[in-house]
Design a protein around this motif. Structure first.
Motif, PDB file in Angstrom:
ATOM      1  N   ARG A  78      30.525   4.355 -29.589  1.00  0.00           N
ATOM      2  CA  ARG A  78      30.714   5.451 -28.632  1.00  0.00           C
ATOM      3  C   ARG A  78      31.063   6.789 -29.298  1.00  0.00           C
ATOM      4  O   ARG A  78      30.497   7.825 -28.963  1.00  0.00           O
ATOM      5  N   ILE A  79      31.997   6.738 -30.234  1.00  0.00           N
ATOM      6  CA  ILE A  79      32.500   7.999 -30.805  1.00  0.00           C
ATOM      7  C   ILE A  79      31.381   8.762 -31.519  1.00  0.00           C
ATOM      8  O   ILE A  79      31.220   9.971 -31.343  1.00  0.00           O
ATOM      9  N   ALA A  80      30.605   8.040 -32.325  1.00  0.00           N
ATOM     10  CA  ALA A  80      29.520   8.705 -33.059  1.00  0.00           C
ATOM     11  C   ALA A  80      28.503   9.297 -32.080  1.00  0.00           C
ATOM     12  O   ALA A  80      28.038  10.433 -32.251  1.00  0.00           O
ATOM     13  N   LEU A  81      28.192   8.542 -31.038  1.00  0.00           N
ATOM     14  CA  LEU A  81      27.227   9.018 -30.035  1.00  0.00           C
ATOM     15  C   LEU A  81      27.731  10.282 -29.338  1.00  0.00           C
ATOM     16  O   LEU A  81      27.049  11.306 -29.287  1.00  0.00           O
ATOM     17  N   GLN A  82      28.940  10.194 -28.806  1.00  0.00           N
ATOM     18  CA  GLN A  82      29.477  11.322 -28.023  1.00  0.00           C
ATOM     19  C   GLN A  82      29.679  12.552 -28.903  1.00  0.00           C
ATOM     20  O   GLN A  82      29.432  13.679 -28.481  1.00  0.00           O
ATOM     21  N   THR A  83      30.126  12.316 -30.137  1.00  0.00           N
ATOM     22  CA  THR A  83      30.400  13.446 -31.028  1.00  0.00           C
ATOM     23  C   THR A  83      29.112  14.142 -31.435  1.00  0.00           C
ATOM     24  O   THR A  83      28.998  15.367 -31.368  1.00  0.00           O
ATOM     25  N   LEU A  84      28.151  13.354 -31.876  1.00  0.00           N
ATOM     26  CA  LEU A  84      26.921  13.957 -32.379  1.00  0.00           C
ATOM     27  C   LEU A  84      26.212  14.753 -31.280  1.00  0.00           C
ATOM     28  O   LEU A  84      25.759  15.872 -31.500  1.00  0.00           O
ATOM     29  N   LEU A  85      26.135  14.149 -30.114  1.00  0.00           N
ATOM     30  CA  LEU A  85      25.381  14.808 -29.037  1.00  0.00           C
ATOM     31  C   LEU A  85      26.238  15.780 -28.220  1.00  0.00           C
ATOM     32  O   LEU A  85      25.726  16.450 -27.327  1.00  0.00           O
ATOM     33  N   LYS A  86      27.540  15.819 -28.535  1.00  0.00           N
ATOM     34  CA  LYS A  86      28.477  16.644 -27.764  1.00  0.00           C
ATOM     35  C   LYS A  86      28.371  16.319 -26.282  1.00  0.00           C
ATOM     36  O   LYS A  86      28.282  17.208 -25.425  1.00  0.00           O
ATOM     37  N   ARG A  87      28.320  15.002 -26.000  1.00  0.00           N
ATOM     38  CA  ARG A  87      28.210  14.566 -24.604  1.00  0.00           C
ATOM     39  C   ARG A  87      29.249  13.473 -24.331  1.00  0.00           C
ATOM     40  O   ARG A  87      28.934  12.267 -24.381  1.00  0.00           O
ATOM     41  N   PRO A  88      30.497  13.912 -24.046  1.00  0.00           N
ATOM     42  CA  PRO A  88      31.576  12.946 -23.877  1.00  0.00           C
ATOM     43  C   PRO A  88      31.387  12.032 -22.676  1.00  0.00           C
ATOM     44  O   PRO A  88      32.081  11.020 -22.549  1.00  0.00           O
ATOM     45  N   GLU A  89      30.442  12.381 -21.799  1.00  0.00           N
ATOM     46  CA  GLU A  89      30.269  11.548 -20.596  1.00  0.00           C
ATOM     47  C   GLU A  89      29.410  10.310 -20.887  1.00  0.00           C
ATOM     48  O   GLU A  89      29.345   9.389 -20.068  1.00  0.00           O
ATOM     49  N   LEU A  90      28.747  10.279 -22.047  1.00  0.00           N
ATOM     50  CA  LEU A  90      27.839   9.159 -22.319  1.00  0.00           C
ATOM     51  C   LEU A  90      28.610   7.862 -22.549  1.00  0.00           C
ATOM     52  O   LEU A  90      29.630   7.847 -23.222  1.00  0.00           O
ATOM     53  N   ARG A  91      28.111   6.809 -21.970  1.00  0.00           N
ATOM     54  CA  ARG A  91      28.701   5.479 -22.161  1.00  0.00           C
ATOM     55  C   ARG A  91      27.757   4.671 -23.029  1.00  0.00           C
ATOM     56  O   ARG A  91      26.545   4.659 -22.786  1.00  0.00           O
ATOM     57  N   ILE A  92      28.331   3.977 -23.986  1.00  0.00           N
ATOM     58  CA  ILE A  92      27.481   3.279 -24.959  1.00  0.00           C
ATOM     59  C   ILE A  92      26.631   2.192 -24.302  1.00  0.00           C
ATOM     60  O   ILE A  92      25.458   2.009 -24.648  1.00  0.00           O
ATOM     61  N   THR A  93      27.194   1.501 -23.312  1.00  0.00           N
ATOM     62  CA  THR A  93      26.441   0.404 -22.689  1.00  0.00           C
ATOM     63  C   THR A  93      25.197   0.930 -21.962  1.00  0.00           C
ATOM     64  O   THR A  93      24.168   0.262 -21.938  1.00  0.00           O
ATOM     65  N   ALA A  94      25.316   2.133 -21.388  1.00  0.00           N
ATOM     66  CA  ALA A  94      24.163   2.697 -20.667  1.00  0.00           C
ATOM     67  C   ALA A  94      23.215   3.426 -21.626  1.00  0.00           C
ATOM     68  O   ALA A  94      21.996   3.424 -21.427  1.00  0.00           O
TER      69      ALA A  94
END
Ligand code: URA
Length: 234
Positions: free
Chosen positions: A171-187
């Motif tokens: 989650r952290i790498a995803l949200q940080t890189l894309l600057k999208r804190p709303e993203l959930r890893i499962t989705a």
């Protein structure tokens, strides 16, 4: 590095030094896309080494207080594929290398199961790095101020390597890189996103998979999508 490219870097460096000498500490630069660089003979290893030098004995955030080693990242500067995790754990902190603990062993297995143009990958073929370069105490999530101090470095690693695909781990790498804190890893996992024109495939963090081995097949299916996209390359 090609002469023309080296000239561009020299000019850019001179311009930045000029502004720095004037006392300017930050410039508002809008980069829509990062220009492509040739894969071979491009001096990427050199640029990465320069960046590592620039980080130095970093004290930019409080994570420096408890770390043993800065974990910059490792692999092929010309890699087509880049993996990004959140931050070093205990073993990584000791060795100064990313993903070398239990989660790292699982990531290594995943990489070695992957193949591109019928050739199996090894860790040496890819580049592996983290969002923060120092171990958060007790393996807690990196905090916002720590990520903010460090994010420029992963951005520049990406800019230098310019991989064909980025795989974010957790989650952290995803949200940080894309600057999208709303993203959930499962989705989000299993779907391609984009970072400055580079496709990004989010998948589960290997530490999560160690705790939830029943989900390993989902990460394998994400890896297959990545291989399909890279399939045309030797
Ligand atoms: N977890 C991470 O996110 N990165 C590492 O390097 C190791 C474990």
């Amino acid at each position: 590095m090609e002469d023309s490219q080296s000239k561009i870097y020299d000019e850019l460096r001179a311009a930045l030094q000029f502004y720095q000498a004037l006392g300017v500490e930050a410039l508002p630069v809008l980069l829509q896309t990062v220009p492509d660089r040739p894969r071979e003979g491009s001096g990427k290893a050199e640029l990465l080494a320069q960046l590592r030098e620039e980080i130095g004995d970093c004290k930019r955030c409080k994570l420096s207080e408890g770390r043993k080693n800065i974990v910059f990242g490792e692999g092929d500067g010309g890699a087509l594929l880049m993996f990004i995790g959140e931050g070093p754990g205990r073993e990584e902190d000791i060795q100064g290398r990313p993903f070398v603990g239990d989660a790292g062993l699982l990531l290594t297995k995943l990489i070695e199961k992957m193949s591109v143009a019928e050739k199996n990958l090894t860790r040496a073929d890819v580049y592996i790095a983290n969002v923060v370069k120092c171990r958060p105490p007790m393996n807690r999530d990196p905090e916002e101020d720590e990520i903010a101090s460090c994010r420029g470095f992963i951005e520049r690693q990406i800019e230098i390597i310019r991989p064909e695909i980025i795989v974010t781990l957790g989650r952290i790498a995803l949200q940080t890189l894309l600057k999208r804190p709303e993203l959930r890893i499962t989705a989000a996992r299993g779907n391609f996103f984009e970072y400055r024109g580079i496709p990004v495939m989010p998948t589960f963090h290997p530490a999560y998979l160690l705790r939830n081995p029943k989900d390993k097949w989902l990460t394998w299916s994400d890896a297959q999508k990545v291989m399909e996209r890279l399939g045309g390359h030797d």
